[in-house]
Design a protein around this motif. Structure first.
Motif, PDB file in Angstrom:
ATOM      1  N   ALA A 291       0.827  -1.217   0.000  1.00 18.30           N
ATOM      2  CA  ALA A 291       0.000   0.000   0.000  1.00 18.30           C
ATOM      3  C   ALA A 291       0.859   1.264   0.000  1.00 18.30           C
ATOM      4  CB  ALA A 291      -0.949  -0.004   1.194  1.00 18.30           C
ATOM      5  N   LEU A 292       1.944   1.280   0.765  1.00 25.19           N
ATOM      6  CA  LEU A 292       2.797   2.472   0.780  1.00 25.19           C
ATOM      7  C   LEU A 292       3.289   2.796  -0.632  1.00 25.19           C
ATOM      8  CD1 LEU A 292       4.885   1.898   4.034  1.00 25.19           C
ATOM      9  CD2 LEU A 292       3.333   3.819   3.605  1.00 25.19           C
ATOM     10  N   GLU A 293       3.599   1.756  -1.399  1.00 24.61           N
ATOM     11  CA  GLU A 293       4.074   1.972  -2.761  1.00 24.61           C
ATOM     12  C   GLU A 293       2.920   2.248  -3.727  1.00 24.61           C
ATOM     13  OE1 GLU A 293       6.704  -1.263  -3.837  1.00 24.61           O
ATOM     14  OE2 GLU A 293       8.017  -0.863  -2.117  1.00 24.61           O
ATOM     15  N   ASP A 294       1.873   1.449  -3.637  1.00 28.24           N
ATOM     16  CA  ASP A 294       0.795   1.559  -4.624  1.00 28.24           C
ATOM     17  C   ASP A 294      -0.009   2.844  -4.456  1.00 28.24           C
ATOM     18  OD1 ASP A 294       1.521  -0.867  -5.767  1.00 28.24           O
ATOM     19  OD2 ASP A 294       0.263  -2.006  -4.389  1.00 28.24           O
ATOM     20  N   CYS A 295      -0.045   3.398  -3.246  1.00 29.27           N
ATOM     21  CA  CYS A 295      -0.770   4.655  -3.017  1.00 29.27           C
ATOM     22  C   CYS A 295       0.136   5.864  -3.222  1.00 29.27           C
ATOM     23  CB  CYS A 295      -1.370   4.683  -1.612  1.00 29.27           C
ATOM     24  SG  CYS A 295      -2.522   3.341  -1.288  1.00 29.27           S
TER      25      CYS A 295
END
Lengths: 387, 135
Positions: A291-295
């Motif tokens: 999530a940290l990367e995809d968001c």
């Protein structure tokens, strides 16, 4: 200033107890949380004309509470369902279908009292193409792409072990958290293997509990006094990607996280750099990394080091999962309600592990095994509606 | 008892082919791609003119986990790998890796695999075995 699709959360509550609650059914936990959230909003049952829920049908929960809502939403994507309910409730309120929507969650995932069983139809795609290979519970499916991520993107076992370590730093400050003892990377890697590469301490809890919120209009013409400062829903998003994890397009990134969060950022007119506090659905330790990367909070391949370097911990630049998360606080199977409730507490300045000055909190939830996602961006700015 | 797949009309040929020892999937000639799992129309272009085509059965180990939790009927198998294999022709599917210890040391990502079929109830289930050649 509010825009279409933005609303207020005016009531929020968890059940008195979390963890083991063998003397209440799942349905009764919905009801207890519902009564508490309505009271928190300073409303009464007669004010509620909309009901949304997951896990049990809306009519079951409505009838149990003696309600006759004129708007119902039983959207089910898995644990993130309640975030979609907030989004849909705001749309329904904007459309004039209803005024005050109650969203409930109750689960007896641990004690299994009135807990609907999860069964896979052997003729479904899952029943034909996954179950025969020995999948059963989420740990036997969710981490299946993680080794590919680790090889392609470059994440180490030690970095992956930092996720629960960081979250225990938060839960050690939260009395209601189930697990509060600080742990080390060595503790994580020494805990028993559940589904390689994930150890026990990298898998969420299984608990009983419930929570509920009340959503209403942000239209200034409908402004009224609320007992607590309302929490603004500034942006919302939802997305889906596949129907079972073997159909994931790219196992190293969640397309649903990316699309859902992009919708929410666009609506809110905000970007990742303006988020003060972040809640990420952590059924397993790799979800915060994805999530940290995809968001867009970090670049691809940077999340492992970002967490290991302490950025998500108390005092860090981006506090994440400040209740301890599904890994330490509680996880009722459909954990999304608790993500939302912790974000509300942070914006209201009433969290146990309060982060100073949270004006924008983002909630990023998963549905199923990266199958779907929901995002909410909450804000305290201009939240104080005058009498 | 281990789960037994129950075909639908759209997937019947997949399971009938497996019973004959063949891995077959619908092929979309306009998109030039195989469709997994089988369905009536290509999910990319919605063409219903799909052609059942036999694949090579060659694949590589794309990703996996090793479950220490036993699904019903798998009690004697733990720990066991649940894998995603990437077929040479492109599609990825879940499967088991047989003929090799179910350990991280023995299960090396990208190792070449070949399909074989194991009985499961009254059906045959595609599974994959490492081939001798080194990646």
């Amino acid at each position: 200033m509010t825009r279409a699709g933005q609303g207020l959360i005016v009531g929020a509550a968890e059940t008195r107890r979390l963890g083991r609650i063998p003397d209440q059914s799942a349905l009764e936990l919905h009801a207890e949380a519902a009564r508490a959230a309505i009271a928190d909003a300073g409303l009464t049952r007669d004010d509620i004309d909309g009901l949304a829920t997951a896990g049990l049908p809306p009519i079951t929960v409505a009838h149990h509470l003696g309600l006759e809502p004129s708007f119902m939403d039983g959207t089910y994507i898995g644990g993130g369902s309640f975030l979609l309910h907030v989004r849909h409730a705001i749309a329904a309120i904007d459309a004039g279908l209803c005024e005050n929507v109650l969203i409930t969650h109750g689960s007896s995932a641990r004690s299994r009292v009135g807990h609907p069983p999860r069964v896979a139809d052997p003729a479904s795609p899952l029943g034909q193409f996954e179950r025969p290979y020995g999948t059963v519970t989420p740990p036997t499916m969710f981490p299946i792409g993680l080794l590919r991520y680790m090889k392609d993107v470059g994440l180490t076992h030690e970095q992956l072990a930092e996720v629960p370590v960081a979250q225990r730093e938060w839960s050690s400050r939260v009395r209601r958290a189930m697990f509060r003892d600080r742990i080390t990377v060595d503790d994580v890697l020494a805990s028993r293997m559940v589904a390689y590469p994930l150890h026990l301490l990298q898998c969420c809890l299984v608990t009983d509990g419930g929570g509920a919120v009340v959503v209403t209009s942000a239209d200034p013409r409908k402004a009224r006094w609320w007992p607590k400062a309302p929490v603004y829903v500034l942006g919302t998003g939802e997305a889906m990607a596949h129907s079972m994890i073997s159909g994931m397009a790219d196992f190293t990134t969640s397309g649903a996280f990316a699309r859902s969060s992009a919708l929410a950022f666009e609506q809110a007119g905000l970007g990742p750099g303006e988020v003060d506090h972040l809640m990420i659905y952590d059924a397993f330790a790799h979800l915060p990394i994805y999530a940290l990367e995809d968001c867009g909070f970090v670049k691809r391949g940077e999340a492992g080091a970002f967490i290991a370097d302490g950025h998500t911990r108390p005092g860090g630049s981006l506090p994440v999962n400040t209740n301890g998360g599904g890994l330490s606080y509680t996880h009722t199977g459909l954990y999304g309600m608790f993500l939302l409730l912790e974000a509300i507490r942070q914006v209201r300045r009433e969290a146990e592990a309060q982060v100073p000055g949270v004006d924008v909190s983002m909630v990023q939830a998963v549905g199923g095994m990266f199958e779907a996602a929901g995002t909410l961006i909450l804000g305290s700015s201009d939240a104080r509606v005058s009498r | 008892m281990k789960a037994i797949p129950q075909p639908t009309p759209e997937t019947a040929e997949y399971w009938a082919a497996a019973a004959r020892g063949e891995l077959r999937l619908p092929y979309c000639s306009s998109c030039q791609r195989y469709v997994f799992y089988p369905r009536e129309a290509c999910p990319s272009c919605w063409s219903t003119g799909l052609t059942w085509t036999t694949l090579s059965g060659r694949a590589r180990l794309y990703s996996y986990l090793i479950s220490h939790i036993a699904a019903p009927g798998f009690e004697g198998d733990v720990p066991y790998a649940i894998a995603i294999v990437e077929l040479d022709e492109g599609p990825r599917l879940m499967s088991s890796i047989v003929g090799v210890p179910q350990t991280p040391e023995a299960l090396v990502l990208d190792m070449p695999l070949a399909v074989e079929f194991q009985p499961r109830g009254d059906r045959m289930l595609p599974v994959f075995r490492p081939t001798a050649d080194v990646p």
